[in-house]
Design a protein around this motif. Structure first.
Motif, PDB file in Angstrom:
ATOM      1  N   MET A  33     -39.320   3.330  18.768  1.00  0.00           N
ATOM      2  CA  MET A  33     -38.358   4.665  17.671  1.00  0.00           C
ATOM      3  C   MET A  33     -36.978   4.346  17.709  1.00  0.00           C
ATOM      4  O   MET A  33     -36.463   5.062  16.725  1.00  0.00           O
ATOM      5  CB  MET A  33     -38.786   5.963  19.134  1.00  0.00           C
ATOM      6  N   THR A  34     -36.180   3.209  18.050  1.00  0.00           N
ATOM      7  CA  THR A  34     -34.931   2.915  18.260  1.00  0.00           C
ATOM      8  C   THR A  34     -34.605   2.175  17.116  1.00  0.00           C
ATOM      9  O   THR A  34     -34.493   0.990  17.997  1.00  0.00           O
ATOM     10  CB  THR A  34     -34.776   2.902  19.932  1.00  0.00           C
ATOM     11  N   GLN A  35     -33.353   2.297  16.708  1.00  0.00           N
ATOM     12  CA  GLN A  35     -33.273   1.535  15.579  1.00  0.00           C
ATOM     13  C   GLN A  35     -32.194   1.233  15.910  1.00  0.00           C
ATOM     14  O   GLN A  35     -30.963   2.123  16.139  1.00  0.00           O
ATOM     15  CB  GLN A  35     -33.342   1.932  14.258  1.00  0.00           C
ATOM     16  N   ILE A  36     -30.987   0.162  16.163  1.00  0.00           N
ATOM     17  CA  ILE A  36     -29.541   0.015  17.127  1.00  0.00           C
ATOM     18  C   ILE A  36     -29.230  -0.790  15.874  1.00  0.00           C
ATOM     19  O   ILE A  36     -29.555  -1.586  15.134  1.00  0.00           O
ATOM     20  CB  ILE A  36     -29.706  -0.975  18.345  1.00  0.00           C
ATOM     21  N   GLU A  37     -27.707  -0.728  15.667  1.00  0.00           N
ATOM     22  CA  GLU A  37     -26.308  -1.749  14.642  1.00  0.00           C
ATOM     23  C   GLU A  37     -26.597  -3.286  15.600  1.00  0.00           C
ATOM     24  O   GLU A  37     -26.749  -3.217  16.504  1.00  0.00           O
ATOM     25  CB  GLU A  37     -25.344  -1.555  14.869  1.00  0.00           C
ATOM     26  N   ARG A  38     -26.700  -4.390  14.757  1.00  0.00           N
ATOM     27  CA  ARG A  38     -27.039  -5.283  15.118  1.00  0.00           C
ATOM     28  C   ARG A  38     -26.283  -5.949  16.222  1.00  0.00           C
ATOM     29  O   ARG A  38     -25.492  -6.871  16.812  1.00  0.00           O
ATOM     30  CB  ARG A  38     -26.186  -5.850  14.042  1.00  0.00           C
ATOM     31  N   ASN A 287     -29.307   4.623  12.020  1.00  0.00           N
ATOM     32  CA  ASN A 287     -28.439   3.931  12.840  1.00  0.00           C
ATOM     33  C   ASN A 287     -28.458   4.603  13.768  1.00  0.00           C
ATOM     34  O   ASN A 287     -27.532   3.795  14.851  1.00  0.00           O
ATOM     35  CB  ASN A 287     -27.027   4.552  12.391  1.00  0.00           C
ATOM     36  N   ILE A 288     -28.993   5.788  14.327  1.00  0.00           N
ATOM     37  CA  ILE A 288     -29.177   6.131  15.549  1.00  0.00           C
ATOM     38  C   ILE A 288     -30.238   5.178  16.303  1.00  0.00           C
ATOM     39  O   ILE A 288     -30.588   5.121  17.708  1.00  0.00           O
ATOM     40  CB  ILE A 288     -29.703   7.666  15.946  1.00  0.00           C
ATOM     41  N   GLY A 289     -31.507   5.239  15.538  1.00  0.00           N
ATOM     42  CA  GLY A 289     -32.264   3.708  16.407  1.00  0.00           C
ATOM     43  C   GLY A 289     -33.665   3.995  15.263  1.00  0.00           C
ATOM     44  O   GLY A 289     -33.493   4.842  14.218  1.00  0.00           O
ATOM     45  N   ARG A 290     -34.582   3.877  15.546  1.00  0.00           N
ATOM     46  CA  ARG A 290     -35.942   3.570  14.771  1.00  0.00           C
ATOM     47  C   ARG A 290     -36.761   4.657  14.636  1.00  0.00           C
ATOM     48  O   ARG A 290     -37.805   3.102  15.022  1.00  0.00           O
ATOM     49  CB  ARG A 290     -35.324   2.094  14.701  1.00  0.00           C
ATOM     50  N   LEU A 291     -37.206   5.375  14.692  1.00  0.00           N
ATOM     51  CA  LEU A 291     -38.008   6.528  14.681  1.00  0.00           C
ATOM     52  C   LEU A 291     -38.201   5.963  13.211  1.00  0.00           C
ATOM     53  O   LEU A 291     -38.195   6.825  12.138  1.00  0.00           O
ATOM     54  CB  LEU A 291     -37.503   8.286  14.571  1.00  0.00           C
ATOM     55  N   ALA A 309     -30.580  15.838  23.569  1.00  0.00           N
ATOM     56  CA  ALA A 309     -30.931  17.047  23.136  1.00  0.00           C
ATOM     57  C   ALA A 309     -31.467  17.012  21.375  1.00  0.00           C
ATOM     58  O   ALA A 309     -32.171  17.322  21.158  1.00  0.00           O
ATOM     59  CB  ALA A 309     -30.303  18.650  23.311  1.00  0.00           C
ATOM     60  N   ARG A 310     -29.994  16.328  20.656  1.00  0.00           N
ATOM     61  CA  ARG A 310     -30.845  15.914  19.530  1.00  0.00           C
ATOM     62  C   ARG A 310     -31.916  14.699  19.307  1.00  0.00           C
ATOM     63  O   ARG A 310     -32.459  15.270  18.002  1.00  0.00           O
ATOM     64  CB  ARG A 310     -28.980  15.099  19.059  1.00  0.00           C
ATOM     65  N   VAL A 311     -31.774  13.606  19.789  1.00  0.00           N
ATOM     66  CA  VAL A 311     -33.037  13.279  19.521  1.00  0.00           C
ATOM     67  C   VAL A 311     -34.329  14.223  19.883  1.00  0.00           C
ATOM     68  O   VAL A 311     -35.427  13.557  19.029  1.00  0.00           O
ATOM     69  CB  VAL A 311     -33.240  11.568  20.695  1.00  0.00           C
ATOM     70  N   LEU A 312     -34.154  14.678  20.960  1.00  0.00           N
ATOM     71  CA  LEU A 312     -35.267  15.805  20.976  1.00  0.00           C
ATOM     72  C   LEU A 312     -36.307  16.701  20.092  1.00  0.00           C
ATOM     73  O   LEU A 312     -36.965  16.526  19.302  1.00  0.00           O
ATOM     74  CB  LEU A 312     -35.496  16.463  22.067  1.00  0.00           C
ATOM     75  N   GLY A 313     -34.527  16.832  19.478  1.00  0.00           N
ATOM     76  CA  GLY A 313     -35.027  17.765  18.429  1.00  0.00           C
ATOM     77  C   GLY A 313     -35.029  17.522  17.029  1.00  0.00           C
ATOM     78  O   GLY A 313     -36.390  17.898  16.477  1.00  0.00           O
ATOM     79  N   PHE A 314     -34.643  15.997  16.365  1.00  0.00           N
ATOM     80  CA  PHE A 314     -35.160  15.369  15.519  1.00  0.00           C
ATOM     81  C   PHE A 314     -36.442  14.638  15.606  1.00  0.00           C
ATOM     82  O   PHE A 314     -37.400  14.602  14.280  1.00  0.00           O
ATOM     83  CB  PHE A 314     -34.459  14.178  15.403  1.00  0.00           C
ATOM     84  N   ILE A 315     -37.253  14.189  16.773  1.00  0.00           N
ATOM     85  CA  ILE A 315     -38.822  14.215  17.179  1.00  0.00           C
ATOM     86  C   ILE A 315     -39.358  15.435  16.659  1.00  0.00           C
ATOM     87  O   ILE A 315     -40.564  15.159  15.925  1.00  0.00           O
ATOM     88  CB  ILE A 315     -38.769  13.331  18.650  1.00  0.00           C
ATOM     89  N   LYS A 316     -38.848  16.495  17.159  1.00  0.00           N
ATOM     90  CA  LYS A 316     -39.413  17.688  17.256  1.00  0.00           C
ATOM     91  C   LYS A 316     -40.409  18.336  15.464  1.00  0.00           C
ATOM     92  O   LYS A 316     -40.801  18.497  14.694  1.00  0.00           O
ATOM     93  CB  LYS A 316     -39.787  18.320  17.972  1.00  0.00           C
ATOM     94  N   VAL A 317     -38.781  17.938  14.960  1.00  0.00           N
ATOM     95  CA  VAL A 317     -39.641  17.707  13.386  1.00  0.00           C
ATOM     96  C   VAL A 317     -39.419  17.219  12.484  1.00  0.00           C
ATOM     97  O   VAL A 317     -39.983  17.102  11.168  1.00  0.00           O
ATOM     98  CB  VAL A 317     -37.639  18.327  12.985  1.00  0.00           C
ATOM     99  N   ILE A 319     -38.741  13.510  12.661  1.00  0.00           N
ATOM    100  CA  ILE A 319     -38.680  12.567  12.687  1.00  0.00           C
ATOM    101  C   ILE A 319     -39.277  10.989  13.579  1.00  0.00           C
ATOM    102  O   ILE A 319     -39.248  11.399  14.328  1.00  0.00           O
ATOM    103  CB  ILE A 319     -36.473  11.917  12.740  1.00  0.00           C
ATOM    104  N   ALA A 320     -39.562   9.942  12.710  1.00  0.00           N
ATOM    105  CA  ALA A 320     -40.599   9.256  13.781  1.00  0.00           C
ATOM    106  C   ALA A 320     -39.380   7.542  13.650  1.00  0.00           C
ATOM    107  O   ALA A 320     -39.062   7.368  15.014  1.00  0.00           O
ATOM    108  CB  ALA A 320     -42.063   8.409  12.830  1.00  0.00           C
ATOM    109  N   LYS A 321     -38.272   7.986  13.244  1.00  0.00           N
ATOM    110  CA  LYS A 321     -37.282   6.548  13.847  1.00  0.00           C
ATOM    111  C   LYS A 321     -35.733   6.554  13.995  1.00  0.00           C
ATOM    112  O   LYS A 321     -36.173   7.033  12.184  1.00  0.00           O
ATOM    113  CB  LYS A 321     -37.973   4.850  13.234  1.00  0.00           C
ATOM    114  N   ASP A 322     -35.003   6.602  14.739  1.00  0.00           N
ATOM    115  CA  ASP A 322     -34.008   7.403  15.464  1.00  0.00           C
ATOM    116  C   ASP A 322     -33.338   6.061  15.025  1.00  0.00           C
ATOM    117  O   ASP A 322     -32.685   5.853  16.090  1.00  0.00           O
ATOM    118  CB  ASP A 322     -34.838   7.957  16.278  1.00  0.00           C
TER     119      ASP A 322
END
Length: 322
Positions: A33-38, A287-291, A309-317, A319-322
């Motif tokens: 679920m995570t997208q990172i910068e190269r 850019n946070i990851g790849r939900l 807490a932000r990541v958990l919040g994003f998943i709950k609303v 967002i599938a790749k962060d």
């Protein structure tokens, strides 16, 4: 692990997905679920964290004046590391090819969306999408953060050139870019289901959901103040066309609607985008990851929470790749 179903190209796609997910640990699911910068994508990070996606942001590339072959060599190294992880899941590499494959030296450069919208020629825009997809794939990349389907209502917005038009109907016609990038779904293909035709096509991304072109005073990452009816009629309508063409991903906007950050809006990202509009694939963050689907690093700004807490919040609303 001998002959797992998920590695069998002849097995039905949904069967392969279910088999793969059943084998994944929580650690591996989080990595996917995570997208990172190269710039931080080392071999050990990709393998040990089971990273699902990598992107180049802000012109980040292998080196100055890197050609398609140079980019492909870089992506191949990332893929080699991914395939050496326990499950051997390839990474999805993303780039902003927003007016041609514009990060690559020697690529074909097209006008920005504001210029393409001025042509009123949706067939031309589709063809530009086709050419862009071929050149993106030639550089080893599978995912293009395009098209931007913002409806710019204030030219003071610093990114107004990314909008095809202030006219919603014209922006809707220009969503033909999706078919150019991803290809044409065949007759009888499931409605609203993500689609990529083949080796000369890429995963497209409709962005930025929603209302980024309608902020007060044209402030970038600002606040869009409108009724839901106007938000849907003016800014949301082009997404219906993208979804009907099988767009694979939708990027969440870094802006707000009625003072609520889009990345905090379960209503817009899940109840509207997924349930009402019928979007069935990835909502990513950028850019946070790849939900897998709704995207934006800027989405973190203004949220007074810890990163966890932000990541958990994003998943709950939704967002599938962060």
């Amino acid at each position: 692990m001998s002959n797992p179903i998920y590695k069998d190209p002849t097995a039905p796609t949904e069967t392969r997905i279910k088999d793969l997910i059943s084998r994944m640990t929580l650690h591996e699911k989080l990595g996917q679920m995570t997208q990172i910068e190269r710039s931080v994508a080392t071999s050990s990070v990709i393998k040990e964290l089971c990273i699902g996606s990598i992107l180049s942001c802000g012109g980040s590339g292998p080196f100055e004046n890197a050609t398609s072959a140079d980019w492909a060599d870089m992506v191949d190294l990332f893929q080699k590391s991914a395939l050496e992880s326990r499950l051997g899941i390839p990474v999805l590499y993303g780039i902003d090819g927003v007016h041609g494959n514009n990060n690559v030296f020697g690529a074909t450069i097209f006008p920005h969306n504001v210029g393409l919208g001025a042509t009123r020629d949706h067939d031309l825009v589709r063809t530009i999408g086709e050419v862009t997809a071929i050149e993106v794939r030639a550089s080893g990349i599978h995912y293009d953060f395009a098209p931007c389907v913002a409806v710019c209502k204030d030219p003071r917005w610093g990114r107004c050139y990314e909008s095809f038009s202030e006219d919603t109907d014209l922006v809707r016609k220009m969503t033909s870019m999706v078919k150019g990038l991803q290809g044409h779904p065949p007759e009888g293909y499931p409605k609203n289901y993500p689609f990529v035709a083949g080796r000369t096509n890429v995963v497209a991304c409709a962005k930025h959901f929603v209302g980024d072109g309608g902020t007060e005073n044209g402030v970038n990452e600002g606040n869009t103040v409108s009724s839901y009816e106007d938000l849907e009629r003016i800014h949301m309508a082009p997404y219906l066309d993208c979804i009907s063409q099988g767009v694979c991903t939708v990027m969440a906007s870094y802006s707000s609607w009625k003072d609520t950050k889009l990345h905090e809006s379960h209503y817009l990202l899940t109840q509207v985008l997924k349930e009402k509009l019928g979007f069935k694939d990835i909502r990513s963050k950028l850019n946070i990851g790849r939900l897998k689907g709704v995207q934006s690093y800027q989405g973190f700004e203004g949220l007074r929470l810890s990163s966890f807490a932000r990541v958990l919040g994003f998943i709950k609303v939704g967002i599938a790749k962060d």
